[in-house]
Design a protein around this motif. Structure first.
Motif, mmCIF file in Angstrom:
data_model
loop_
_atom_site.group_PDB
_atom_site.id
_atom_site.type_symbol
_atom_site.label_atom_id
_atom_site.label_comp_id
_atom_site.label_asym_id
_atom_site.label_seq_id
_atom_site.Cartn_x
_atom_site.Cartn_y
_atom_site.Cartn_z
ATOM 1 N N THR A 1 -3.536 -5.520 1.961
ATOM 2 C CA THR A 1 -2.737 -4.489 1.575
ATOM 3 C C THR A 1 -1.982 -3.653 2.674
ATOM 4 O O THR A 1 -2.675 -3.391 3.550
ATOM 5 C CB THR A 1 -3.374 -3.667 0.365
ATOM 6 N N ARG B 1 -8.742 2.048 10.490
ATOM 7 C CA ARG B 1 -9.550 3.507 10.872
ATOM 8 C C ARG B 1 -10.788 2.981 11.560
ATOM 9 O O ARG B 1 -11.246 3.776 12.373
ATOM 10 C CB ARG B 1 -9.980 4.173 9.322
ATOM 11 N N ALA C 1 -7.534 -3.576 4.155
ATOM 12 C CA ALA C 1 -6.854 -2.321 3.948
ATOM 13 C C ALA C 1 -6.689 -1.367 5.330
ATOM 14 O O ALA C 1 -7.570 -2.062 6.236
ATOM 15 C CB ALA C 1 -7.571 -1.498 2.710
ATOM 16 N N SER C 2 -5.855 -0.510 5.184
ATOM 17 C CA SER C 2 -5.766 0.193 6.623
ATOM 18 C C SER C 2 -4.928 -0.716 7.556
ATOM 19 O O SER C 2 -5.412 -0.779 8.753
ATOM 20 C CB SER C 2 -6.902 0.874 7.017
ATOM 21 N N PHE D 1 -11.578 -1.095 5.870
ATOM 22 C CA PHE D 1 -10.533 -0.464 6.489
ATOM 23 C C PHE D 1 -10.374 -0.624 7.908
ATOM 24 O O PHE D 1 -11.030 -0.187 8.580
ATOM 25 C CB PHE D 1 -10.642 1.146 6.396
ATOM 26 N N ARG E 1 -2.205 -1.757 9.599
ATOM 27 C CA ARG E 1 -1.185 -1.010 10.315
ATOM 28 C C ARG E 1 -0.069 -1.693 11.044
ATOM 29 O O ARG E 1 1.233 -1.574 11.564
ATOM 30 C CB ARG E 1 -1.969 -0.330 11.655
ATOM 31 N N ASN F 1 -3.435 5.373 -3.271
ATOM 32 C CA ASN F 1 -4.759 6.218 -2.842
ATOM 33 C C ASN F 1 -4.404 7.393 -3.324
ATOM 34 O O ASN F 1 -3.017 7.728 -3.436
ATOM 35 C CB ASN F 1 -5.498 6.059 -1.864
ATOM 36 N N LYS G 1 -10.063 1.677 -8.946
ATOM 37 C CA LYS G 1 -10.397 2.002 -7.416
ATOM 38 C C LYS G 1 -11.457 3.119 -7.478
ATOM 39 O O LYS G 1 -11.185 4.049 -7.851
ATOM 40 C CB LYS G 1 -9.191 2.380 -6.467
ATOM 41 N N ASP H 1 0.597 -1.148 -0.040
ATOM 42 C CA ASP H 1 0.258 -0.005 -0.011
ATOM 43 C C ASP H 1 1.009 1.150 0.136
ATOM 44 O O ASP H 1 1.268 1.901 1.085
ATOM 45 C CB ASP H 1 -1.017 -0.081 1.166
HETATM 46 O O1 G3P Z 1 -5.046 2.531 0.828
HETATM 47 C C1 G3P Z 1 -6.267 2.648 1.994
HETATM 48 C C2 G3P Z 1 -5.825 2.175 3.149
HETATM 49 O O2 G3P Z 1 -4.645 1.099 3.269
HETATM 50 C C3 G3P Z 1 -5.222 3.463 3.902
HETATM 51 O O3 G3P Z 1 -4.706 3.154 5.445
HETATM 52 O O4 G3P Z 1 -3.354 3.764 7.295
HETATM 53 O O5 G3P Z 1 -4.296 5.464 5.865
HETATM 54 O O6 G3P Z 1 -5.664 4.114 7.279
HETATM 55 P P1 G3P Z 1 -4.543 4.081 6.550
#
Ligand code: G3P
Length: 217
Positions: free
Chosen positions: A183, A132, A163-164, A129, A166, A28, A83, A6
């Protein structure tokens, strides 16, 4: 489970691609802004670095505009995945693109019902996500489990692209649930390989090997 990077950092993508462990890339608008580079140039470059799907996000908010932007993005490589945001306009564009055989990734998914709609729109991938949701005190991973159940109930082909992400724990939990893809930032992919006992054990083996005075040749 597939691993996507990502990021829009092409040097990082090239080094991960060299491991043979990278299955695709997601970007993104925020990651493109962070790269400080021209959007179309970066996506074209990334698409040449990996054979896997490369998600390039539209920025129009109406279906016609999204489809117009998709036409431009599709020309950047045969592995471009369009996307789209999880809005009714995005879902409408997704249905039109999937009907014509274009790869799609419906992003900004925060509920199982949204994921159900993405599958009905024929999305190749849906991007829930998790980080988040955790950020606002909800359990991101519960969403992944719910989507897995729903998709399996109806044998939807849409792949769950977590996604998102961490932390390595997010990857572990997603793999246990049976998510199709995670990702993650390159730092998280690299962290998956790390264990302090591996480092300690390797150092001890190399010390002992040096004492033998031998070489492998
Ligand atoms: O690509 C979208 C996503 O993976 C964003 O992650 O850490 O900005 O919430 P984040």
């Amino acid at each position: 489970m597939k691993f996507f990077a990502d990021t829009a950092d092409t040097a990082d993508i090239a080094s991960l691609a060299a491991t043979g462990l990278l299955d695709g890339v997601t970007t993104n608008p925020s990651l493109i802004a962070k790269s400080g580079r021209n959007f179309l140039d970066v996506i074209r470059e990334i698409a040449a670095l990996t054979p896997g799907p490369v998600s390039a996000e539209v920025v129009a908010t109406d279906t016609t505009g999204m489809l117009r932007e998709a036409e431009v993005l599709k020309k950047l490589g045969s592995n471009i995945c369009i996307k789209l945001p999880l809005t009714l306009a995005g879902l409408t564009a997704c249905k039109a693109l999937s009907d014509e055989g274009t790869m799609t990734n419906v992003t900004l998914c925060f509920s199982a019902n949204q994921a159900l709609l993405a599958a009905k729109a024929g999305a190749s991938f849906v991007s829930p996500f998790v980080g988040r949701l955790d950020d606002i005190g909800q359990e991101g991973m519960q969403l992944i489990a719910d989507i897995r159940t729903i998709y399996d109930n109806y044998a939807f082909d849409t792949e769950i692209l977590v996604a998102s992400v961490r932390t390595p724990t997010h990857v572990l939990e997603a793999a246990k649930i049976g998510a199709d893809v995670a990702t993650m930032p390159p730092s998280v992919i690299r962290a998956l390989a790390h264990h302090p006992l591996t480092d300690k054990g390797l150092a001890a083996f190399l010390d002992d090997w040096a004492k033998t005075g031998q070489t492998i040749a």
